[in-house]
Scaffold this active site. Structure first.
Site, mmCIF file in Angstrom:
data_model
loop_
_atom_site.group_PDB
_atom_site.id
_atom_site.type_symbol
_atom_site.label_atom_id
_atom_site.label_comp_id
_atom_site.label_asym_id
_atom_site.label_seq_id
_atom_site.Cartn_x
_atom_site.Cartn_y
_atom_site.Cartn_z
ATOM 1 N N LYS A 216 0.857 -1.089 0.011
ATOM 2 C CA LYS A 216 -0.147 0.086 -0.209
ATOM 3 C C LYS A 216 1.038 1.053 -0.008
ATOM 4 O O LYS A 216 1.966 1.394 0.586
ATOM 5 C CB LYS A 216 -0.730 0.094 1.296
ATOM 6 C CG LYS A 216 -2.116 0.699 0.719
ATOM 7 C CD LYS A 216 -3.022 -0.290 -0.021
ATOM 8 C CE LYS A 216 -4.580 0.660 -0.137
ATOM 9 N NZ LYS A 216 -5.378 -0.111 -0.951
ATOM 10 N N ASP B 228 -6.907 4.316 -4.989
ATOM 11 C CA ASP B 228 -7.543 4.247 -3.823
ATOM 12 C C ASP B 228 -8.076 5.506 -3.534
ATOM 13 O O ASP B 228 -8.567 6.294 -4.444
ATOM 14 C CB ASP B 228 -6.453 3.844 -2.704
ATOM 15 C CG ASP B 228 -7.134 3.098 -1.309
ATOM 16 O OD1 ASP B 228 -7.263 1.959 -1.342
ATOM 17 O OD2 ASP B 228 -7.163 4.031 -0.322
ATOM 18 N N GLY C 162 -18.493 7.754 -3.115
ATOM 19 C CA GLY C 162 -17.487 7.562 -4.292
ATOM 20 C C GLY C 162 -17.756 6.445 -5.115
ATOM 21 O O GLY C 162 -18.573 5.725 -5.224
ATOM 22 N N VAL D 51 -16.547 3.211 -4.863
ATOM 23 C CA VAL D 51 -17.107 1.934 -4.155
ATOM 24 C C VAL D 51 -18.179 1.962 -3.998
ATOM 25 O O VAL D 51 -19.065 0.860 -4.025
ATOM 26 C CB VAL D 51 -16.217 1.720 -2.932
ATOM 27 C CG1 VAL D 51 -16.758 0.581 -2.339
ATOM 28 C CG2 VAL D 51 -14.719 1.546 -3.436
ATOM 29 N N TRP E 297 -20.512 3.914 -5.349
ATOM 30 C CA TRP E 297 -21.431 3.760 -6.739
ATOM 31 C C TRP E 297 -21.581 2.308 -7.298
ATOM 32 O O TRP E 297 -22.539 2.041 -7.618
ATOM 33 C CB TRP E 297 -20.606 4.800 -7.505
ATOM 34 C CG TRP E 297 -21.036 4.722 -9.125
ATOM 35 C CD1 TRP E 297 -22.192 5.030 -9.708
ATOM 36 C CD2 TRP E 297 -20.068 4.097 -10.182
ATOM 37 N NE1 TRP E 297 -22.052 4.644 -11.041
ATOM 38 C CE2 TRP E 297 -20.915 4.148 -11.181
ATOM 39 C CE3 TRP E 297 -18.970 3.668 -10.344
ATOM 40 C CZ2 TRP E 297 -20.165 3.850 -12.600
ATOM 41 C CZ3 TRP E 297 -18.227 3.276 -11.211
ATOM 42 C CH2 TRP E 297 -19.173 3.308 -12.532
#
Length: 444
Positions: A124, A164, A237, A239, A241
């Site tokens: 990450k 992300d 956002g 995700v 959506w």
């Protein structure tokens, strides 16, 4: 394995990293019994090696804004574990980014990627830079400066970042363009790219779509169907959506979305027009959902509150870590929620998870539920390696299969008397795959 001793040693070395320590504790509690059945794991110190990242890059990112003023941000890349494949995980641009958050995300990513069965390790990265309120030119200059510091540590078989929070197709495009120029190669080292230069179809929707495919399987375990079920979603956002789009397509009724300013309750449920308006709200850069209530009659805005107080059948946290707390969990339980599935990473606090499990409310963790995003990223890597682009139907069929298999792995390792402990199942399945790979490769 002495969990308390391991956690105490970790906290002494990494004081104050609460998100990271929370993620480690959850996994250790779930895998303790399995781990103790394998003395070879203890001898090789698998846990002690697994909870420390392979390496962490921290760097200064200097860029010039539109006023000609010099700005400085901090950049990070946490390469956590590559036992089963090249490092894979998103880049997050948000003011809340800290090393603790990225270490927790990289740790979670390691097991999430293992669950997909694709050959990807965990990583990450990110920065405390926030794209909100910045011009396209400023975002481009920042992205280029970020990659200028990081590019030597990336590569198609080394480390493949993705998007992300705060990093969508625009930001990925700018970063990949700079990487390609510096590395003098066109190997698709970032995923989440545009379709015109190596991206995969349905990648923006994949996290939300995959989550609903997992939820469908959870409902089948209860002999239930999603049609007509009321669903609370947080966030608005990409995700949220994707989750709202697929839930509505499958016949569910999504009645909430949320933002930092509060949440919307729409008893009529979202439809195509309302879901498209979610994207308009997000694109406006204001990061608020209140205008939804002004646009659509019958909906209501609750300022400063979270959607978990509404009586719904299914709760899907889709925003950020620890967004659903113990009090929220107790409200959902009191309202007889059928199930809770994290679409965000570690969306529930440890106390909330304990409440769900104690009540035998089906709960599934983000590392299983939201694995569809990184799964399609893995498929994008394969397409790039083959110099091909697959149809949306082919990608969606493969996503269906991957999410079905993740669900089956969770059930296999998480079945208890009268209950399926998806958290335990996901952690054990992911852990065993990574641990077996580490054992096979020796002490390195």
């Amino acid at each position: 394995m002495n969990i308390n001793e391991i956690l105490a040693n970790l906290e002494a070395k990494h004081p104050g990293e609460k998100e990271f320590l929370q993620a480690v504790k959850e996994v250790l509690l779930c895998v303790e019994d399995v781990y103790n059945q394998h003395p070879e794991f203890e001898k090789a110190r698998i846990i002690e090696r697994m909870v420390e990242p392979d390496r962490i890059f921290t760097f200064r990112v200097t860029w010039v804004d539109d006023k000609g003023e010099v700005q400085n941000n901090i950049g990070y890349r946490v390469q956590f574990n590559n036992a089963i494949g090249p490092y894979k995980g998103g880049i997050r641009f948000h003011a809340s980014v800290t090393l603790s958050v990225l270490k927790f995300l990289g740790f979670e990513q390691t097991f999430k990627n293992a669950l997909t069965t694709l050959p990807m390790g965990g990583a990450k990265g990110g920065s405390d830079f926030s794209p909100r309120g910045k011009s396209d030119a400023e975002i481009m200059r920042f992205c280029q400066a970020f990659v200028l510091e990081l590019w030597r540590n990336l590569g198609p078989d080394r480390d493949v970042p993705a998007g992300d929070i705060g990093v969508g197709g625009r930001e990925v495009g700018y970063m990949y363009g700079m990487y390609k120029k510096l590395a003098r190669e066109n190997t698709g080292t970032f995923t989440g790219k545009g379709l015109s230069f190596g991206g995969s179809r349905i990648r923006p929707e994949a996290t939300g779509f995959g989550a609903l495919y997992f939820v469908e399987q959870m409902l089948k375990d209860l002999n239930q169907d999603i049609k007509g079920k009321t669903i609370a979603i947080s966030g608005f956002g990409n995700v949220a959506w994707g989750a709202a789009t697929k839930a509505t397509e499958l016949g569910g009724k999504v009645v909430t979305i949320s933002g930092p300013d509060g949440y919307i309750y729409d008893p009529a449920g979202l439809d195509k027009e309302k879901i498209e308006y979610m994207l308009e709200l997000r694109a406006s850069g204001n990061d608020i959902v209140a205008p939804y209530a002004e646009k659509f009659a019958g909906s209501q805005f609750f300022p400063g509150k979270k959607p978990w107080e509404q009586k719904v059948d299914i709760a899907l946290p889709c925003a950020t870590q620890n967004e659903l707390g113990e009090a929220d969990a107790k409200m959902l339980i009191a309202n007889n929620v059928l199930m809770v599935a994290e679409v965000s990473n570690m969306g529930c606090t440890a106390e909330a998870i304990d409440a769900f499990i104690a009540n035998k409310t089906p709960y599934a963790p983000g590392k299983a539920v939201n694995a569809g995003g990184v799964a399609v990223s893995g498929l994008e890597m394969t397409q790039d390696a083959e110099h091909l682009q697959w149809s949306a139907q082919k990608v969606d069929d493969m996503l269906h299969e991957i999410m079905f298999n993740i669900h089956e792995a969770c059930v296999e390792h998480g079945r208890e008397e009268g209950y399926i402990n998806y958290m335990k199942g996901a952690n054990i399945a992911g852990f065993l795959k990574v641990a077996d790979a580490m054992m096979a490769q020796g002490v390195i």
